[in-house]
Design a protein around this motif. Structure first.
Motif, PDB file in Angstrom:
ATOM      1  N   ALA A 248      46.693  48.164  73.401  1.00 16.55           N
ATOM      2  CA  ALA A 248      47.649  47.224  74.003  1.00 16.55           C
ATOM      3  C   ALA A 248      47.388  45.770  73.629  1.00 16.55           C
ATOM      4  O   ALA A 248      48.308  44.950  73.678  1.00 16.55           O
ATOM      5  N   ARG A 249      46.151  45.422  73.252  1.00 18.28           N
ATOM      6  CA  ARG A 249      45.871  44.027  72.895  1.00 18.28           C
ATOM      7  C   ARG A 249      46.642  43.585  71.666  1.00 18.28           C
ATOM      8  O   ARG A 249      46.819  42.389  71.425  1.00 18.28           O
ATOM      9  N   GLN A 250      47.104  44.521  70.863  1.00 21.54           N
ATOM     10  CA  GLN A 250      47.821  44.143  69.638  1.00 21.54           C
ATOM     11  C   GLN A 250      49.348  44.069  69.820  1.00 21.54           C
ATOM     12  O   GLN A 250      50.050  43.828  68.837  1.00 21.54           O
ATOM     13  N   PHE A 251      49.847  44.267  71.048  1.00 19.29           N
ATOM     14  CA  PHE A 251      51.274  44.003  71.234  1.00 19.29           C
ATOM     15  C   PHE A 251      51.524  42.523  70.987  1.00 19.29           C
ATOM     16  O   PHE A 251      50.849  41.653  71.560  1.00 19.29           O
ATOM     17  N   PHE A 252      52.505  42.221  70.136  1.00 22.68           N
ATOM     18  CA  PHE A 252      52.780  40.831  69.773  1.00 22.68           C
ATOM     19  C   PHE A 252      54.147  40.817  69.079  1.00 22.68           C
ATOM     20  O   PHE A 252      54.509  41.786  68.404  1.00 22.68           O
ATOM     21  N   PRO A 253      54.919  39.725  69.240  1.00 20.51           N
ATOM     22  CA  PRO A 253      56.292  39.719  68.670  1.00 20.51           C
ATOM     23  C   PRO A 253      56.350  39.511  67.160  1.00 20.51           C
ATOM     24  O   PRO A 253      56.992  38.585  66.673  1.00 20.51           O
ATOM     25  N   LEU A 254      55.667  40.368  66.424  1.00 14.47           N
ATOM     26  CA  LEU A 254      55.777  40.403  64.962  1.00 14.47           C
ATOM     27  C   LEU A 254      56.618  41.616  64.576  1.00 14.47           C
ATOM     28  O   LEU A 254      56.509  42.670  65.209  1.00 14.47           O
ATOM     29  N   ALA A 255      57.419  41.479  63.541  1.00 10.63           N
ATOM     30  CA  ALA A 255      58.228  42.607  63.067  1.00 10.63           C
ATOM     31  C   ALA A 255      58.584  42.395  61.605  1.00 10.63           C
ATOM     32  O   ALA A 255      58.587  41.270  61.109  1.00 10.63           O
ATOM     33  N   MET A 256      58.855  43.488  60.933  1.00 12.82           N
ATOM     34  CA  MET A 256      59.430  43.444  59.589  1.00 12.82           C
ATOM     35  C   MET A 256      60.902  43.831  59.731  1.00 12.82           C
ATOM     36  O   MET A 256      61.220  44.934  60.189  1.00 12.82           O
ATOM     37  N   GLU A 257      61.798  42.926  59.364  1.00 13.56           N
ATOM     38  CA  GLU A 257      63.218  43.247  59.400  1.00 13.56           C
ATOM     39  C   GLU A 257      63.603  43.872  58.063  1.00 13.56           C
ATOM     40  O   GLU A 257      63.458  43.236  57.009  1.00 13.56           O
ATOM     41  N   LEU A 258      64.089  45.106  58.127  1.00 17.26           N
ATOM     42  CA  LEU A 258      64.421  45.864  56.919  1.00 17.26           C
ATOM     43  C   LEU A 258      65.933  45.991  56.793  1.00 17.26           C
ATOM     44  O   LEU A 258      66.634  46.223  57.784  1.00 17.26           O
ATOM     45  N   THR A 259      66.432  45.853  55.584  1.00 16.29           N
ATOM     46  CA  THR A 259      67.856  46.065  55.318  1.00 16.29           C
ATOM     47  C   THR A 259      68.009  47.416  54.627  1.00 16.29           C
ATOM     48  O   THR A 259      67.554  47.603  53.493  1.00 16.29           O
ATOM     49  N   LEU A 260      68.632  48.357  55.333  1.00 16.65           N
ATOM     50  CA  LEU A 260      68.751  49.728  54.846  1.00 16.65           C
ATOM     51  C   LEU A 260      70.126  49.956  54.238  1.00 16.65           C
ATOM     52  O   LEU A 260      71.110  49.327  54.645  1.00 16.65           O
ATOM     53  N   THR A 261      70.196  50.870  53.301  1.00 17.19           N
ATOM     54  CA  THR A 261      71.481  51.181  52.657  1.00 17.19           C
ATOM     55  C   THR A 261      72.225  52.298  53.380  1.00 17.19           C
ATOM     56  O   THR A 261      73.305  52.705  52.944  1.00 17.19           O
ATOM     57  N   GLY A 262      71.664  52.789  54.450  1.00 16.92           N
ATOM     58  CA  GLY A 262      72.295  53.854  55.217  1.00 16.92           C
ATOM     59  C   GLY A 262      71.624  53.955  56.571  1.00 16.92           C
ATOM     60  O   GLY A 262      70.825  53.096  56.955  1.00 16.92           O
ATOM     61  N   PRO A 263      71.923  54.993  57.323  1.00 18.16           N
ATOM     62  CA  PRO A 263      71.290  55.176  58.634  1.00 18.16           C
ATOM     63  C   PRO A 263      69.774  55.248  58.487  1.00 18.16           C
ATOM     64  O   PRO A 263      69.253  55.677  57.448  1.00 18.16           O
ATOM     65  N   PRO A 264      69.035  54.821  59.528  1.00 11.64           N
ATOM     66  CA  PRO A 264      67.570  54.859  59.433  1.00 11.64           C
ATOM     67  C   PRO A 264      67.051  56.270  59.166  1.00 11.64           C
ATOM     68  O   PRO A 264      67.408  57.217  59.868  1.00 11.64           O
ATOM     69  N   SER A 265      66.256  56.392  58.147  1.00  9.80           N
ATOM     70  CA  SER A 265      65.593  57.644  57.826  1.00  9.80           C
ATOM     71  C   SER A 265      64.322  57.274  57.067  1.00  9.80           C
ATOM     72  O   SER A 265      64.170  56.126  56.612  1.00  9.80           O
ATOM     73  N   ARG A 266      63.455  58.244  56.916  1.00  8.88           N
ATOM     74  CA  ARG A 266      62.232  57.951  56.162  1.00  8.88           C
ATOM     75  C   ARG A 266      62.590  57.472  54.754  1.00  8.88           C
ATOM     76  O   ARG A 266      61.997  56.521  54.240  1.00  8.88           O
ATOM     77  N   THR A 267      63.605  58.082  54.149  1.00 13.30           N
ATOM     78  CA  THR A 267      64.002  57.701  52.785  1.00 13.30           C
ATOM     79  C   THR A 267      64.567  56.292  52.723  1.00 13.30           C
ATOM     80  O   THR A 267      64.173  55.489  51.862  1.00 13.30           O
ATOM     81  N   THR A 268      65.498  55.952  53.626  1.00 13.41           N
ATOM     82  CA  THR A 268      66.112  54.614  53.550  1.00 13.41           C
ATOM     83  C   THR A 268      65.100  53.517  53.890  1.00 13.41           C
ATOM     84  O   THR A 268      65.153  52.422  53.334  1.00 13.41           O
ATOM     85  N   VAL A 269      64.178  53.808  54.809  1.00 12.89           N
ATOM     86  CA  VAL A 269      63.146  52.822  55.156  1.00 12.89           C
ATOM     87  C   VAL A 269      62.205  52.596  53.970  1.00 12.89           C
ATOM     88  O   VAL A 269      61.911  51.452  53.592  1.00 12.89           O
ATOM     89  N   GLU A 270      61.749  53.669  53.357  1.00 12.69           N
ATOM     90  CA  GLU A 270      60.826  53.528  52.222  1.00 12.69           C
ATOM     91  C   GLU A 270      61.538  52.881  51.025  1.00 12.69           C
ATOM     92  O   GLU A 270      60.920  52.107  50.287  1.00 12.69           O
ATOM     93  N   ASP A 271      62.822  53.169  50.851  1.00 16.33           N
ATOM     94  CA  ASP A 271      63.584  52.510  49.779  1.00 16.33           C
ATOM     95  C   ASP A 271      63.635  50.998  50.015  1.00 16.33           C
ATOM     96  O   ASP A 271      63.494  50.207  49.070  1.00 16.33           O
ATOM     97  N   ALA A 272      63.879  50.606  51.254  1.00 18.29           N
ATOM     98  CA  ALA A 272      63.963  49.173  51.576  1.00 18.29           C
ATOM     99  C   ALA A 272      62.638  48.476  51.295  1.00 18.29           C
ATOM    100  O   ALA A 272      62.606  47.360  50.757  1.00 18.29           O
ATOM    101  N   LEU A 273      61.545  49.127  51.655  1.00 15.79           N
ATOM    102  CA  LEU A 273      60.227  48.542  51.381  1.00 15.79           C
ATOM    103  C   LEU A 273      59.996  48.434  49.876  1.00 15.79           C
ATOM    104  O   LEU A 273      59.580  47.389  49.367  1.00 15.79           O
ATOM    105  N   ARG A 274      60.280  49.503  49.170  1.00 14.12           N
ATOM    106  CA  ARG A 274      60.045  49.543  47.728  1.00 14.12           C
ATOM    107  C   ARG A 274      60.875  48.493  46.998  1.00 14.12           C
ATOM    108  O   ARG A 274      60.395  47.853  46.047  1.00 14.12           O
ATOM    109  N   ASP A 275      62.115  48.278  47.495  1.00 12.91           N
ATOM    110  CA  ASP A 275      63.023  47.342  46.824  1.00 12.91           C
ATOM    111  C   ASP A 275      62.863  45.904  47.316  1.00 12.91           C
ATOM    112  O   ASP A 275      63.598  45.013  46.859  1.00 12.91           O
ATOM    113  N   GLY A 276      61.966  45.699  48.277  1.00 11.44           N
ATOM    114  CA  GLY A 276      61.746  44.332  48.762  1.00 11.44           C
ATOM    115  C   GLY A 276      62.845  43.821  49.670  1.00 11.44           C
ATOM    116  O   GLY A 276      62.980  42.610  49.852  1.00 11.44           O
TER     117      GLY A 276
END
Length: 246
Positions: free
Chosen positions: A173-201
């Motif tokens: 719980a000590r690491q709860f903090f308002p940090l986040a990575m905002e990802l732009t996906l090309t479709g509904p959230p899925s493991r594939t679309t999330v990893e694609d967004a990371l890979r493509d920057g």
């Protein structure tokens, strides 16, 4: 396009130094408005069979608006350089050579991030030639950098020509903090679309729902750095007092 907010570098009870179950993590971050968990378990206790079991456990823990994405954090033999990896990358070994981690991740079209480069001066050991196989560099790791971004890490990421990444390195719980990575996906959230967004920057590091980069300089950055310095002193004082009472 779909935009989602992810928390990165999350450890669960599948790591040897954390205890939260996957479903508890999913519920806790759902309450905080996060819809993607980029998991990051320590590789040092995994096997190929455990990795396959873990991938299925992440799929089972997903649902109700939260996606749990499996990932591993590889470290070198003496635990200095750490590389979180996501994607369809076969399990390598418990403490593989870092150059091999990066080469295999690149070959599998995976995602690799240089974690907390200032912990134990890991950046001094990092071969700049490895940068071509990296996706990003953590410039703010909540566990090790505290309440403020690491300005040296941001400058280092710029020297390597790599995008900045923010991560909780969640173990409790000590690491709860308002940090986040905002990802732009090309479709509904899925493991594939999330990893694609990371890979493509297609991502942006956020702090307090705005760009985290604004806090690496200027008055706001100085104020946050001062707050972190005060917090660190207070934390050391409390720990020393508690140790004296033992």
């Amino acid at each position: 396009m779909t935009t989602v907010r992810a928390v990165a570098h999350i450890h669960s009870e599948w790591s040897d130094d954390a205890s939260w179950p996957l479903d508890r993590l999913a519920a806790a971050f759902r309450k905080r408005g996060r819809s993607v968990l980029l998991m990051c378990e320590h590789s040092r206790t995994f096997t190929e069979a455990k990795w396959e079991e873990y991938v299925q456990a992440c799929a089972t823990a997903s649902g109700d608006g939260v996606l749990v994405v499996p990932g591993l954090e590889y470290n070198d033999a003496d635990n200095v350089v750490h590389i979180p990896v996501w994607g369809d990358v076969p399990f390598l070994s418990q403490t593989p050579d870092i150059a091999d981690v990066l080469a295999h991740t690149r070959a599998a079209d995976g995602v690799a991030v240089f974690a907390h480069p200032w912990r134990r001066n890991a950046w001094r050991r990092f071969d700049p030639a490895w940068a071509k196989d990296l996706t990003a560099v953590e410039i703010w790791n909540r566990k090790y950098d505290g309440w403020a971004p690491n300005r040296q890490a941001r400058a280092y990421a710029e020297r390597l020509g790599l995008p900045p990444f923010v991560a909780l390195d969640f173990h409790g719980a000590r690491q709860f903090f308002p940090l986040a990575m905002e990802l732009t996906l090309t479709g509904p959230p899925s493991r594939t679309t999330v990893e694609d967004a990371l890979r493509d920057g297609r991502f942006e590091p956020l702090a307090f729902s705005r760009s985290a980069l604004r806090l690496t300089s200027g008055v706001g950055g100085l104020a946050l750095a001062a707050a972190e310095a005060a917090r660190a002193v207070a934390a050391r004082t409390v720990r020393a007092a508690l140790n004296r009472r033992k």
